[in-house]
Design a protein around this motif. Structure first.
Motif, short mmCIF file in Angstrom:
data_model
loop_
_atom_site.label_atom_id
_atom_site.label_comp_id
_atom_site.label_asym_id
_atom_site.label_seq_id
_atom_site.Cartn_x
_atom_site.Cartn_y
_atom_site.Cartn_z
N PRO A 16 -14.92 16.32 18.77
CA PRO A 16 -14.62 16.92 20.08
C PRO A 16 -15.81 16.92 21.03
O PRO A 16 -15.63 16.83 22.25
N VAL A 17 -17.02 17.03 20.50
CA VAL A 17 -18.20 16.99 21.36
C VAL A 17 -18.33 15.62 22.02
O VAL A 17 -18.53 15.51 23.24
N ASN A 18 -18.22 14.57 21.22
CA ASN A 18 -18.36 13.22 21.75
C ASN A 18 -17.27 12.88 22.76
O ASN A 18 -17.52 12.25 23.79
N LEU A 19 -16.03 13.28 22.45
CA LEU A 19 -14.94 12.98 23.37
C LEU A 19 -15.09 13.73 24.68
O LEU A 19 -14.71 13.22 25.74
N PHE A 20 -15.63 14.94 24.63
CA PHE A 20 -15.85 15.69 25.86
C PHE A 20 -16.84 14.95 26.76
O PHE A 20 -16.65 14.86 27.98
N HIS A 21 -17.88 14.41 26.18
CA HIS A 21 -18.82 13.60 26.95
C HIS A 21 -18.10 12.46 27.66
O HIS A 21 -18.37 12.17 28.84
N SER A 22 -17.17 11.81 26.98
CA SER A 22 -16.54 10.60 27.52
C SER A 22 -15.56 10.88 28.66
O SER A 22 -15.19 9.95 29.38
N THR A 23 -15.14 12.14 28.84
CA THR A 23 -14.17 12.43 29.90
C THR A 23 -14.67 11.99 31.27
O THR A 23 -13.88 11.59 32.12
N VAL A 24 -15.97 12.06 31.46
CA VAL A 24 -16.51 11.71 32.78
C VAL A 24 -16.26 10.25 33.11
O VAL A 24 -15.94 9.90 34.25
N TYR A 25 -16.36 9.37 32.12
CA TYR A 25 -16.20 7.94 32.39
C TYR A 25 -14.75 7.56 32.67
O TYR A 25 -14.49 6.49 33.22
N PHE A 26 -13.82 8.41 32.29
CA PHE A 26 -12.41 8.16 32.60
C PHE A 26 -11.98 8.83 33.91
O PHE A 26 -10.84 8.69 34.33
N SER A 27 -12.88 9.56 34.53
CA SER A 27 -12.53 10.43 35.64
C SER A 27 -12.48 9.70 36.98
O SER A 27 -13.37 8.88 37.28
N PRO A 28 -11.50 10.01 37.81
CA PRO A 28 -11.51 9.45 39.18
C PRO A 28 -12.71 9.95 39.98
O PRO A 28 -13.14 9.29 40.93
N ASP A 29 -13.24 11.10 39.59
CA ASP A 29 -14.44 11.61 40.26
C ASP A 29 -15.63 10.68 40.02
O ASP A 29 -16.47 10.48 40.91
N LEU A 91 -27.73 7.91 38.27
CA LEU A 91 -27.77 9.13 37.45
C LEU A 91 -27.37 10.36 38.26
O LEU A 91 -26.67 11.24 37.75
N ALA A 92 -27.82 10.43 39.49
CA ALA A 92 -27.43 11.56 40.34
C ALA A 92 -25.93 11.55 40.60
O ALA A 92 -25.27 12.60 40.58
N ALA A 93 -25.37 10.36 40.85
CA ALA A 93 -23.93 10.25 41.07
C ALA A 93 -23.16 10.63 39.81
O ALA A 93 -22.12 11.31 39.88
N ARG A 94 -23.65 10.21 38.65
CA ARG A 94 -22.98 10.56 37.39
C ARG A 94 -22.98 12.06 37.18
O ARG A 94 -21.96 12.63 36.73
N LEU A 95 -24.07 12.72 37.47
CA LEU A 95 -24.13 14.17 37.28
C LEU A 95 -23.20 14.89 38.24
O LEU A 95 -22.54 15.88 37.87
N ARG A 96 -23.11 14.41 39.48
CA ARG A 96 -22.15 15.00 40.41
C ARG A 96 -20.72 14.82 39.90
O ARG A 96 -19.89 15.73 40.00
N ALA A 97 -20.45 13.64 39.34
CA ALA A 97 -19.12 13.40 38.78
C ALA A 97 -18.85 14.32 37.60
O ALA A 97 -17.72 14.83 37.44
N ALA A 98 -19.85 14.53 36.75
CA ALA A 98 -19.68 15.44 35.62
C ALA A 98 -19.37 16.85 36.10
O ALA A 98 -18.50 17.54 35.55
N ASP A 99 -20.07 17.29 37.12
CA ASP A 99 -19.85 18.63 37.67
C ASP A 99 -18.41 18.79 38.14
O ASP A 99 -17.70 19.73 37.76
N THR A 100 -17.96 17.85 38.96
CA THR A 100 -16.60 17.93 39.51
C THR A 100 -15.55 17.78 38.41
O THR A 100 -14.55 18.51 38.38
N THR A 101 -15.78 16.86 37.50
CA THR A 101 -14.80 16.58 36.45
C THR A 101 -14.62 17.77 35.52
O THR A 101 -13.48 18.17 35.22
N VAL A 102 -15.70 18.33 35.04
CA VAL A 102 -15.60 19.44 34.09
C VAL A 102 -14.94 20.65 34.76
O VAL A 102 -14.06 21.30 34.17
N ARG A 103 -15.33 20.96 35.99
CA ARG A 103 -14.72 22.11 36.67
C ARG A 103 -13.25 21.87 36.96
O ARG A 103 -12.43 22.78 36.89
#
Length: 288
Positions: A16-29, A91-103
């Protein structure tokens, strides 16, 4: 290394930890943020986002560290992608995407919850026992700063743990004599891997490449005539996972049995909520 943890505890936690990481790469964000840097092609966006921690690397470094992509596909986009956006911008764009995706997937309350802060602290403590040697993707990401927000700290720690395990997994695949596409085909044959359709659409391989890998595995006695794992094939795949678990045990030994159990519980809860919110594409897994 040997482990004092219960059988398969490492694998149950990493899943579950690894799959949670991967959610960002599937995200429209993620697609939107990378497009904002000028990288609109989905393949280029993925290669850049996951490789950016290593710097402006060329196709060889990415083929070597990503393993199961066709080198020709990677070479179409690298190193040219760095002329569009720098690794720092990516990297900055990826972190912004992670922020939006997780929330978005978990909701603001969960993202800011005590449970999220607890998971971040546990996962970050586990990373204290990760090692850089022979783990290029992990080592590169380990040089990145830890975000302050708990939901981003958890995603960052999940990224470190995922890449630490992934680097070890490649060593296990090499030891098993599985080339990049044979590794995917045999994993799909377990019933838990990604579907052939998904692989062919995203990894740069053709159906003839897939069929050739099936033929090679069949000649080795790892697949039967129906494309299912033989007893020997199933044993080989289990050995790959066991070897990966052993090479990846240190972070989980570091937080102990109780810590692993709690991180597994929290990670499963976050992943279930993310999946229910549509984090993953339909028909991603399976043998069709």
């Amino acid at each position: 290394m040997t482990t004092t943890l219960p059988p398969r505890a490492v694998r149950r936690c990493t899943h579950p930890v690894n799959l949670f990481h991967s959610t960002v790469y599937f995200s429209p964000d993620y697609d939107r943020e990378l497009a904002g840097t000028g990288i609109a092609d989905s393949h280029a966006a993925y290669f850049a986002g996951r490789a950016a921690a290593m710097g402006a690397v060329g196709p060889g470094a990415v083929t070597g560290t990503f393993y199961n992509f066709n080198h020709e596909l990677i070479a179409r986009h690298l190193p040219a992608v760095w002329d569009t956006a720098s690794p720092a911008d990516v990297l900055a764009a990826r972190l912004r995407a992670a922020d939006t995706t997780v929330r978005r997937l978990l909701g603001e309350d969960v993202a800011a919850s005590d449970e999220m802060a607890e998971a971040a602290a546990l996962a970050l403590r586990a990373t204290e026992a990760c090692t850089r040697h022979a783990r290029p993707l992990y080592a590169a990401h380990a040089d990145l700063p830890v975000p302050e927000a708990p939901h981003l700290a958890y995603w960052h720690a999940a990224t470190l743990l995922r890449e630490h395990r992934g680097d070890a997994h490649l060593a296990a695949l090499l030891n098993a004599g599985l080339d990049p596409l044979e590794a995917v085909v045999s994993h799909t044959a377990t019933g838990t891997g990604v579907s052939p359709r998904w692989v062919l659409a995203t990894r740069g391989w053709q159906r003839a490449d897939w069929d050739a890998a099936v033929e090679r595995l069949t000649r080795r006695g790892l697949l039967d005539d129906a494309g299912e794992l033989t007893e020997e094939g199933a044993a080989l795949r289990e050995d790959v996972e066991d070897r990966t678990d052993r090479m990846d045990a240190a972070p989980y030994e570091h937080i102990g049995t109780a810590g692993v159990a709690r991180l597994t519980e929290l990670a499963r809860g976050f992943l279930a909520k993310a999946a229910a919110a549509g984090a993953f594409p339909t028909r991603l897994t399976g043998q069709d």
